[in-house]
Design an enzyme around this catalytic site. Structure first.
Site, PDB file in Angstrom:
ATOM      1  N   PRO A  56       1.263  -1.514  -0.182  1.00  0.00           N
ATOM      2  CA  PRO A  56      -0.018  -0.222   0.151  1.00  0.00           C
ATOM      3  C   PRO A  56       0.781   1.181  -0.266  1.00  0.00           C
ATOM      4  O   PRO A  56       1.737   1.470   0.543  1.00  0.00           O
ATOM      5  CB  PRO A  56      -0.980  -0.217   1.274  1.00  0.00           C
ATOM      6  CG  PRO A  56      -0.053  -1.263   2.525  1.00  0.00           C
ATOM      7  CD  PRO A  56       0.618  -1.512   1.089  1.00  0.00           C
ATOM      8  N   ASP A  57       0.101   2.532  -0.305  1.00  0.00           N
ATOM      9  CA  ASP A  57       0.985   3.633  -0.479  1.00  0.00           C
ATOM     10  C   ASP A  57       0.435   4.251   0.868  1.00  0.00           C
ATOM     11  O   ASP A  57      -0.207   3.769   1.590  1.00  0.00           O
ATOM     12  CB  ASP A  57       0.882   4.572  -1.584  1.00  0.00           C
ATOM     13  CG  ASP A  57      -0.342   4.653  -1.987  1.00  0.00           C
ATOM     14  OD1 ASP A  57      -1.433   4.598  -0.877  1.00  0.00           O
ATOM     15  OD2 ASP A  57      -1.039   5.632  -2.951  1.00  0.00           O
ATOM     16  N   PHE A  58       0.731   5.675   1.262  1.00  0.00           N
ATOM     17  CA  PHE A  58       0.583   6.391   2.306  1.00  0.00           C
ATOM     18  C   PHE A  58      -0.702   7.072   1.718  1.00  0.00           C
ATOM     19  O   PHE A  58      -1.262   7.033   2.496  1.00  0.00           O
ATOM     20  CB  PHE A  58       1.548   7.350   2.662  1.00  0.00           C
ATOM     21  CG  PHE A  58       3.293   7.332   3.155  1.00  0.00           C
ATOM     22  CD1 PHE A  58       3.276   5.796   3.676  1.00  0.00           C
ATOM     23  CD2 PHE A  58       3.729   7.847   2.991  1.00  0.00           C
ATOM     24  CE1 PHE A  58       3.864   5.082   4.352  1.00  0.00           C
ATOM     25  CE2 PHE A  58       4.928   7.741   4.256  1.00  0.00           C
ATOM     26  CZ  PHE A  58       4.868   6.350   5.113  1.00  0.00           C
ATOM     27  N   ARG A  59      -0.450   7.752   1.745  1.00  0.00           N
ATOM     28  CA  ARG A  59      -1.935   8.801   0.871  1.00  0.00           C
ATOM     29  C   ARG A  59      -3.295   8.632   0.281  1.00  0.00           C
ATOM     30  O   ARG A  59      -4.121   9.353   0.030  1.00  0.00           O
ATOM     31  CB  ARG A  59      -1.455   9.797   0.333  1.00  0.00           C
ATOM     32  CG  ARG A  59      -0.696  10.264   1.741  1.00  0.00           C
ATOM     33  CD  ARG A  59       0.196  11.450   1.163  1.00  0.00           C
ATOM     34  NE  ARG A  59       1.009  12.729   1.837  1.00  0.00           N
ATOM     35  CZ  ARG A  59       2.246  12.044   2.351  1.00  0.00           C
ATOM     36  NH1 ARG A  59       2.730  10.812   1.647  1.00  0.00           N
ATOM     37  NH2 ARG A  59       3.725  12.112   3.179  1.00  0.00           N
ATOM     38  N   ASN A 130      11.160   5.055  -2.459  1.00  0.00           N
ATOM     39  CA  ASN A 130      10.742   3.551  -1.799  1.00  0.00           C
ATOM     40  C   ASN A 130      11.359   3.423  -0.924  1.00  0.00           C
ATOM     41  O   ASN A 130      12.497   3.410  -1.114  1.00  0.00           O
ATOM     42  CB  ASN A 130       9.808   3.130  -3.117  1.00  0.00           C
ATOM     43  CG  ASN A 130       8.777   3.524  -3.886  1.00  0.00           C
ATOM     44  OD1 ASN A 130       8.062   4.454  -2.753  1.00  0.00           O
ATOM     45  ND2 ASN A 130       8.449   2.986  -4.635  1.00  0.00           N
ATOM     46  N   ASP A 132      11.122  -0.204  -0.176  1.00  0.00           N
ATOM     47  CA  ASP A 132      10.058  -1.371  -0.630  1.00  0.00           C
ATOM     48  C   ASP A 132      11.750  -2.523  -1.239  1.00  0.00           C
ATOM     49  O   ASP A 132      11.705  -3.897  -1.532  1.00  0.00           O
ATOM     50  CB  ASP A 132       9.485  -1.739  -1.113  1.00  0.00           C
ATOM     51  CG  ASP A 132       9.438  -1.175  -2.601  1.00  0.00           C
ATOM     52  OD1 ASP A 132      10.349  -0.686  -2.833  1.00  0.00           O
ATOM     53  OD2 ASP A 132       8.146  -0.419  -2.780  1.00  0.00           O
ATOM     54  N   HIS A 149      14.521   7.723   0.512  1.00  0.00           N
ATOM     55  CA  HIS A 149      14.611   7.570   2.133  1.00  0.00           C
ATOM     56  C   HIS A 149      15.531   6.613   2.882  1.00  0.00           C
ATOM     57  O   HIS A 149      14.768   6.137   3.314  1.00  0.00           O
ATOM     58  CB  HIS A 149      12.972   7.922   2.047  1.00  0.00           C
ATOM     59  CG  HIS A 149      12.498   9.481   0.871  1.00  0.00           C
ATOM     60  ND1 HIS A 149      11.050   9.260   1.577  1.00  0.00           N
ATOM     61  CD2 HIS A 149      13.061  10.343   1.282  1.00  0.00           C
ATOM     62  CE1 HIS A 149      10.690  10.774   1.192  1.00  0.00           C
ATOM     63  NE2 HIS A 149      11.808  11.628   1.080  1.00  0.00           N
TER      64      HIS A 149
HETATM   65  P1  CNA Z   1       1.979   8.393  -1.651  1.00  0.00           P
HETATM   66  O1  CNA Z   1       1.336  10.341  -0.705  1.00  0.00           O
HETATM   67  O2  CNA Z   1       0.787   7.685  -0.531  1.00  0.00           O
HETATM   68  O3  CNA Z   1       1.229   8.684  -3.265  1.00  0.00           O
HETATM   69  C1  CNA Z   1       1.451   7.866  -4.291  1.00  0.00           C
HETATM   70  C2  CNA Z   1       1.037   8.549  -5.123  1.00  0.00           C
HETATM   71  O4  CNA Z   1       1.083   7.243  -6.339  1.00  0.00           O
HETATM   72  C3  CNA Z   1      -0.584   9.442  -4.468  1.00  0.00           C
HETATM   73  O5  CNA Z   1      -0.550  10.452  -5.735  1.00  0.00           O
HETATM   74  C4  CNA Z   1      -1.507   8.143  -5.789  1.00  0.00           C
HETATM   75  O6  CNA Z   1      -2.108   9.206  -6.135  1.00  0.00           O
HETATM   76  C5  CNA Z   1      -0.397   7.383  -6.492  1.00  0.00           C
HETATM   77  N1  CNA Z   1      -0.876   5.971  -6.910  1.00  0.00           N
HETATM   78  C6  CNA Z   1      -0.333   4.817  -6.132  1.00  0.00           C
HETATM   79  N2  CNA Z   1      -0.775   4.123  -6.435  1.00  0.00           N
HETATM   80  C7  CNA Z   1      -1.129   4.205  -8.013  1.00  0.00           C
HETATM   81  C8  CNA Z   1      -0.863   3.473  -9.395  1.00  0.00           C
HETATM   82  N3  CNA Z   1      -0.853   1.730  -9.269  1.00  0.00           N
HETATM   83  N4  CNA Z   1      -0.758   3.985 -10.278  1.00  0.00           N
HETATM   84  C9  CNA Z   1      -0.889   5.530 -10.351  1.00  0.00           C
HETATM   85  N5  CNA Z   1      -0.852   5.772  -9.499  1.00  0.00           N
HETATM   86  C10 CNA Z   1      -0.526   5.864  -8.506  1.00  0.00           C
HETATM   87  O7  CNA Z   1       3.869   7.671  -1.119  1.00  0.00           O
HETATM   88  P2  CNA Z   1       4.980   9.311  -1.825  1.00  0.00           P
HETATM   89  O8  CNA Z   1       5.506   8.557  -2.673  1.00  0.00           O
HETATM   90  O9  CNA Z   1       4.371   9.963  -2.857  1.00  0.00           O
HETATM   91  O10 CNA Z   1       5.361   9.753  -0.219  1.00  0.00           O
HETATM   92  C11 CNA Z   1       6.266   9.533   0.149  1.00  0.00           C
HETATM   93  C12 CNA Z   1       6.420   8.548   1.286  1.00  0.00           C
HETATM   94  C13 CNA Z   1       6.414   7.435   1.411  1.00  0.00           C
HETATM   95  C14 CNA Z   1       7.876   8.195   1.441  1.00  0.00           C
HETATM   96  O11 CNA Z   1       8.670   8.807   2.389  1.00  0.00           O
HETATM   97  C15 CNA Z   1       8.218   6.628   1.285  1.00  0.00           C
HETATM   98  O12 CNA Z   1       8.847   6.267   2.270  1.00  0.00           O
HETATM   99  C16 CNA Z   1       6.596   6.158   0.995  1.00  0.00           C
HETATM  100  N6  CNA Z   1       6.551   4.842   1.232  1.00  0.00           N
HETATM  101  C17 CNA Z   1       7.199   3.773   0.270  1.00  0.00           C
HETATM  102  C18 CNA Z   1       5.952   2.241   0.393  1.00  0.00           C
HETATM  103  C19 CNA Z   1       6.691   1.478  -0.410  1.00  0.00           C
HETATM  104  O13 CNA Z   1       8.124   1.619  -0.275  1.00  0.00           O
HETATM  105  N7  CNA Z   1       6.154   0.867  -1.161  1.00  0.00           N
HETATM  106  C20 CNA Z   1       5.582   2.198   0.409  1.00  0.00           C
HETATM  107  C21 CNA Z   1       4.534   3.125   1.820  1.00  0.00           C
HETATM  108  C22 CNA Z   1       5.054   4.665   1.861  1.00  0.00           C
END
Ligand code: CNA
Ligand code: ZN
Length: 320
Positions: A56-59, A130, A132, A149
């Protein structure tokens, strides 16, 4: 009336209003890459490129981590990555780390796309937020990667747990002992908090928490890289975490930029340097609104690249 001056002004106007790319679409961005033989592409990435792998993402409303942290009983969602909170209560972070621990997920077509840019010698650098480690798993070379990060790859002793009411010093120094992920992985997977064998301090993976500095490599690379960059691609991030979000302003102002994301972001006016996907004069920024994996596939088609791996991976991966 000075006709010479008018002519100069008209020329200047034409020069400043000249489009860099022909439209705000992805295909115009790709046309530019082909016409200008770009080979110093920077790719900036965020959690959105890993959601189709099941992380999952954050937001994102509903599925994002910030909407699903109730079980951790946090005072506020970001506390789970807050260094002060961690020193007092490391358990919630480790519970989450166990769920998200690198190793159980596969790279997505978007990771594979970045590797494809590397293979075609077009990638100057991938700046990722990321943690991960899927970039490494996709085979992107260490030297082409900036893990802005931090990473789970290494860890450090950050000293003893603080009392609930104690003010935590910043920077937080433990005994300085460093660890590799293999040293602490099993503890995390067993649901325990890893402890430093020397001083009994907390061992924290080297991912950057709120209140911590970004890695030295980030600061030492950005200036040279962004000056040299001839095209910028931003994929799967809400661009809401500084200083990473500010990187889009660092490329020269005649360098085209492409955002592939499910939502528009980065448009805040920062000295006229935020994304502008609507202007009709001097078009520079392109937008693909949709999933990251669909975006990179269309990109590849526009470029005329055959990559069976990427197409197969796309079929295997659940598009979210
Ligand atoms: P965020 O703020 O959660 O934003 C994610 C963005 O991606 C949003 O604009 C979503 O609409 C968009 N999105 C999500 N899924 C999709 C998809 N399948 N296709 C197109 N767009 C999509 O996350 P950010 O990365 O901007 O924020 C930075 C943080 C999140 C960092 O410090 C990371 O460490 C942290 N994070 C990382 C992971 C990971 O490593 N996979 C997971 C969750 C959070
Ligand atoms: Zn220690």
């Amino acid at each position: 009336m000075d006709m010479g001056n008018i002519a100069v002004t008209e020329t200047l106007k034409r020069e400043t209003s000249a489009n860099i790319i022909q439209s705000h679409g992805l295909s115009s961005f790709c046309d530019y890459l082909k016409a200008n033989k770009c080979k110093n592409i920077i790719v900036m990435t965020g959690a959105g490129i890993s959601t189709s792998a099941g992380i999952p993402d954050f937001r994102t409303k509903g599925t994002g981590l910030y909407d699903n942290l109730q079980k951790y009983n946090l005072p506020y969602p970001e506390a789970i990555f807050d260094i002060q909170y961690f020193k007092r209560k490391p358990e919630p972070f480790y519970t989450l780390a166990k769920e998200l621990y690198p190793g159980s997920f596969e790279p997505t077509p978007s990771h594979r796309f970045i590797k494809l840019l590397e293979d075609k010698q077009l990638l100057l650098r991938n700046y990722t937020q990321n943690i991960d480690m899927l970039e490494r798993l996709a085979g992107i070379s260490d030297d082409l990667l900036v893990e802005a990060h931090g990473t789970f790859h290494t860890a450090k002793c950050v000293g003893p747990k603080s009392d609930e009411d104690e003010d935590v010093d910043i920077p937080i120094l433990g005994c300085g002992k460093t660890f590799e992920d293999k040293d602490i992985k099993q503890k995390i997977l067993d649901g325990q908090v890893p402890e430093c064998p020397d001083c009994k301090g907390l061992v924290k993976p080297d991912i950057v928490f709120f209140g911590e500095q970004l890695p030295e490599r980030f600061h030492s690379m950005i200036h040279k890289d962004f000056k040299q960059c001839d095209a910028l691609i931003v994929i799967g991030t809400s661009l809401s975490v500084a200083p990473f979000s500010g990187l889009i302003h660092l490329v020269k102002d005649n360098v085209p930029r492409l955002l592939i994301n499910r939502e528009v972001c980065g448009t805040q006016d920062f000295m006229g340097r935020g994304f502008d996907f609507e202007c009709e004069e001097r078009i520079r920024d392109a937008l693909f609104l949709g999933t990251c994996d669909e975006g990179v596939l269309q990109f590849q088609e526009e470029m005329g690249w055959q990559d069976d791996d990427l197409s197969q991976l796309l079929q295997k991966t659940k598009i979210s």
